[in-house]
Write a protein that holds these residues in place. Structure first.
Motif, PDB file in Angstrom:
ATOM      1  N   GLY A   6       0.817  -1.203   0.000  1.00  0.00           N
ATOM      2  CA  GLY A   6       0.000   0.000   0.000  1.00  0.00           C
ATOM      3  C   GLY A   6       0.853   1.255   0.000  1.00  0.00           C
ATOM      4  O   GLY A   6       2.063   1.215   0.236  1.00  0.00           O
ATOM      5  N   LEU A   7       0.197   2.383  -0.268  1.00  0.00           N
ATOM      6  CA  LEU A   7       0.870   3.685  -0.285  1.00  0.00           C
ATOM      7  C   LEU A   7      -0.086   4.708   0.315  1.00  0.00           C
ATOM      8  O   LEU A   7      -1.014   5.178  -0.337  1.00  0.00           O
ATOM      9  N   ASP A   8       0.133   5.021   1.597  1.00  0.00           N
ATOM     10  CA  ASP A   8      -0.714   5.967   2.318  1.00  0.00           C
ATOM     11  C   ASP A   8      -0.334   7.392   1.900  1.00  0.00           C
ATOM     12  O   ASP A   8       0.841   7.763   1.983  1.00  0.00           O
ATOM     13  N   PRO A   9      -1.302   8.232   1.474  1.00  0.00           N
ATOM     14  CA  PRO A   9      -0.972   9.582   1.009  1.00  0.00           C
ATOM     15  C   PRO A   9      -0.434  10.503   2.095  1.00  0.00           C
ATOM     16  O   PRO A   9       0.089  11.567   1.802  1.00  0.00           O
ATOM     17  N   ARG A  10      -0.508  10.073   3.355  1.00  0.00           N
ATOM     18  CA  ARG A  10      -0.006  10.906   4.456  1.00  0.00           C
ATOM     19  C   ARG A  10       1.475  10.646   4.750  1.00  0.00           C
ATOM     20  O   ARG A  10       1.982  11.070   5.777  1.00  0.00           O
ATOM     21  N   PHE A  11       2.169   9.975   3.856  1.00  0.00           N
ATOM     22  CA  PHE A  11       3.543   9.580   4.114  1.00  0.00           C
ATOM     23  C   PHE A  11       4.489  10.757   4.334  1.00  0.00           C
ATOM     24  O   PHE A  11       4.243  11.866   3.888  1.00  0.00           O
ATOM     25  N   THR A  12       5.603  10.446   5.037  1.00  0.00           N
ATOM     26  CA  THR A  12       6.754  11.348   5.078  1.00  0.00           C
ATOM     27  C   THR A  12       7.751  10.826   4.052  1.00  0.00           C
ATOM     28  O   THR A  12       7.725   9.663   3.682  1.00  0.00           O
ATOM     29  N   ASP A  13       8.637  11.684   3.584  1.00  0.00           N
ATOM     30  CA  ASP A  13       9.520  11.289   2.488  1.00  0.00           C
ATOM     31  C   ASP A  13      10.932  10.913   2.942  1.00  0.00           C
ATOM     32  O   ASP A  13      11.808  10.674   2.113  1.00  0.00           O
ATOM     33  N   ALA A  14      11.155  10.845   4.241  1.00  0.00           N
ATOM     34  CA  ALA A  14      12.519  10.722   4.757  1.00  0.00           C
ATOM     35  C   ALA A  14      13.241   9.444   4.333  1.00  0.00           C
ATOM     36  O   ALA A  14      14.460   9.421   4.284  1.00  0.00           O
ATOM     37  N   GLU A  15      12.514   8.381   4.028  1.00  0.00           N
ATOM     38  CA  GLU A  15      13.166   7.092   3.824  1.00  0.00           C
ATOM     39  C   GLU A  15      13.357   6.709   2.362  1.00  0.00           C
ATOM     40  O   GLU A  15      13.813   5.625   2.069  1.00  0.00           O
ATOM     41  N   LEU A  16      13.022   7.580   1.417  1.00  0.00           N
ATOM     42  CA  LEU A  16      12.977   7.123   0.033  1.00  0.00           C
ATOM     43  C   LEU A  16      14.239   7.428  -0.761  1.00  0.00           C
ATOM     44  O   LEU A  16      14.943   6.529  -1.199  1.00  0.00           O
ATOM     45  N   LEU A  17      14.513   8.692  -1.003  1.00  0.00           N
ATOM     46  CA  LEU A  17      15.646   9.081  -1.835  1.00  0.00           C
ATOM     47  C   LEU A  17      16.540  10.042  -1.068  1.00  0.00           C
ATOM     48  O   LEU A  17      16.054  10.925  -0.360  1.00  0.00           O
ATOM     49  N   ALA A  18      17.827   9.882  -1.226  1.00  0.00           N
ATOM     50  CA  ALA A  18      18.758  10.762  -0.517  1.00  0.00           C
ATOM     51  C   ALA A  18      18.544  12.213  -0.918  1.00  0.00           C
ATOM     52  O   ALA A  18      18.651  13.121  -0.108  1.00  0.00           O
ATOM     53  N   GLU A  19      18.243  12.426  -2.187  1.00  0.00           N
ATOM     54  CA  GLU A  19      17.924  13.765  -2.678  1.00  0.00           C
ATOM     55  C   GLU A  19      16.537  13.691  -3.315  1.00  0.00           C
ATOM     56  O   GLU A  19      16.403  13.515  -4.517  1.00  0.00           O
ATOM     57  N   ALA A  20      15.525  13.772  -2.482  1.00  0.00           N
ATOM     58  CA  ALA A  20      14.161  13.549  -2.946  1.00  0.00           C
ATOM     59  C   ALA A  20      13.756  14.595  -3.972  1.00  0.00           C
ATOM     60  O   ALA A  20      13.880  15.794  -3.739  1.00  0.00           O
ATOM     61  N   ASP A  21      13.290  14.141  -5.105  1.00  0.00           N
ATOM     62  CA  ASP A  21      12.829  15.015  -6.161  1.00  0.00           C
ATOM     63  C   ASP A  21      11.393  15.438  -5.867  1.00  0.00           C
ATOM     64  O   ASP A  21      10.520  14.599  -5.668  1.00  0.00           O
ATOM     65  N   ALA A  22      11.144  16.724  -5.842  1.00  0.00           N
ATOM     66  CA  ALA A  22       9.823  17.233  -5.466  1.00  0.00           C
ATOM     67  C   ALA A  22       8.729  16.713  -6.396  1.00  0.00           C
ATOM     68  O   ALA A  22       7.626  16.391  -5.949  1.00  0.00           O
ATOM     69  N   ASP A  23       9.025  16.612  -7.699  1.00  0.00           N
ATOM     70  CA  ASP A  23       8.025  16.135  -8.641  1.00  0.00           C
ATOM     71  C   ASP A  23       7.673  14.666  -8.388  1.00  0.00           C
ATOM     72  O   ASP A  23       6.512  14.262  -8.506  1.00  0.00           O
ATOM     73  N   VAL A  24       8.685  13.862  -8.047  1.00  0.00           N
ATOM     74  CA  VAL A  24       8.439  12.452  -7.739  1.00  0.00           C
ATOM     75  C   VAL A  24       7.543  12.330  -6.517  1.00  0.00           C
ATOM     76  O   VAL A  24       6.541  11.598  -6.522  1.00  0.00           O
ATOM     77  N   LEU A  25       7.868  13.063  -5.461  1.00  0.00           N
ATOM     78  CA  LEU A  25       7.078  12.964  -4.233  1.00  0.00           C
ATOM     79  C   LEU A  25       5.661  13.486  -4.426  1.00  0.00           C
ATOM     80  O   LEU A  25       4.702  12.909  -3.914  1.00  0.00           O
ATOM     81  N   GLU A  26       5.509  14.560  -5.172  1.00  0.00           N
ATOM     82  CA  GLU A  26       4.168  15.088  -5.426  1.00  0.00           C
ATOM     83  C   GLU A  26       3.364  14.099  -6.262  1.00  0.00           C
ATOM     84  O   GLU A  26       2.178  13.886  -6.028  1.00  0.00           O
ATOM     85  N   GLY A  27       4.019  13.480  -7.238  1.00  0.00           N
ATOM     86  CA  GLY A  27       3.339  12.471  -8.040  1.00  0.00           C
ATOM     87  C   GLY A  27       2.864  11.297  -7.208  1.00  0.00           C
ATOM     88  O   GLY A  27       1.762  10.778  -7.413  1.00  0.00           O
ATOM     89  N   LEU A  28       3.665  10.898  -6.238  1.00  0.00           N
ATOM     90  CA  LEU A  28       3.267   9.813  -5.345  1.00  0.00           C
ATOM     91  C   LEU A  28       2.085  10.211  -4.476  1.00  0.00           C
ATOM     92  O   LEU A  28       1.154   9.422  -4.264  1.00  0.00           O
ATOM     93  N   ARG A  29       2.101  11.445  -3.978  1.00  0.00           N
ATOM     94  CA  ARG A  29       0.989  11.896  -3.142  1.00  0.00           C
ATOM     95  C   ARG A  29      -0.319  11.953  -3.929  1.00  0.00           C
ATOM     96  O   ARG A  29      -1.375  11.566  -3.436  1.00  0.00           O
TER      97      ARG A  29
END
Length: 218
Positions: A6-29
């Motif tokens: 599953g993928l809960d939309p309330r996630f935090t991004d701390a564990e995914l990418l060392a340099e989290a791309d804003a577009d990737v995270l927004e797309g996931l949300r």
């Protein structure tokens, strides 16, 4: 095996990418919000349940809708393909040529013989990545997709009584290595070592009241 995740939309991004791309995270949300309350199911012949997948692109990463499981001769593979054993990749490292990260906030397994579903997650309910290998596939109508298979390993002792296998989790610091390092036995062995650093943070919760879980999973 990883039966579903599953993928809960309330996630935090701390564990995914060392340099989290804003577009990737927004797309996931956006995707997670649209699919709130639903577990991710393998894509089938009569159901295109495309799911977000993080893949390398140029010098960075991108998010694309992908097919969970392989396509063979224009249709879903008749052999189990939603999961790939890490041991098989160690023996045949050619399967590591193309890799991706599957974003998730939890995965689901059935404990036997009780037949009770359980949810596995990180202790802070953070977004995390699961290792995947990929290949291109085409449907009968000629449409092309990235197809992915989640890499599985033996579960640590505190989880093995619920299920003896678990996804290879990718720590933040290892994400770019997993996506971009040269294919070979070294990368899967390094991934297994990196994944073990998260073992003690994995929690498991029974979902005894969720009698309809199996119907939604497949």
């Amino acid at each position: 095996m990883c039966a579903s995740y599953g993928l809960d939309p309330r996630f935090t991004d701390a564990e995914l990418l060392a340099e989290a791309d804003a577009d990737v995270l927004e797309g996931l949300r956006v995707w997670a919000a649209q699919n709130a309350g639903e577990t991710v199911r393998p894509t089938g012949k009569n159901l295109r349940n495309l799911s977000p997948l993080i893949v390398p692109r140029d010098a960075g990463t991108t998010l694309e809708p992908a097919w969970w499981g392989y396509l063979v001769n224009g249709e879903p593979a008749k052999f189990p393909s939603i999961n790939t054993r890490s041991e098989r990749l160690q023996e045949r490292p050619g399967g590591l040529k193309s890799r991706a990260i599957v974003p998730s906030t939890g995965w689901f397994e059935m404990q036997k013989p009780s037949r009770v579903w359980h949810e596995f997650a990180l202790d802070n309910r953070a977004l995390f990545g699961m290792a995947a290998v990929t290949q291109r596939g085409r449907t009968a109508d000629g449409e092309s997709f990235t197809c992915y298979s989640i890499v599985m390993r033996s579960a640590p002792a505190h989880l093995a009584d619920v299920h003896d296998r678990m996804p290879v989790l990718i720590p933040t610091a290892f994400a770019q290595d997993w996506l971009n390092a040269e294919a070979g036995r070294d990368i899967i062995e390094e991934a297994l070592l990196a994944a073990a650093s998260l073992d003690e943070r994995v929690t498991v919760t029974p979902r005894e009241n969720d009698k309809g879980e199996a119907d939604r999973l497949f």
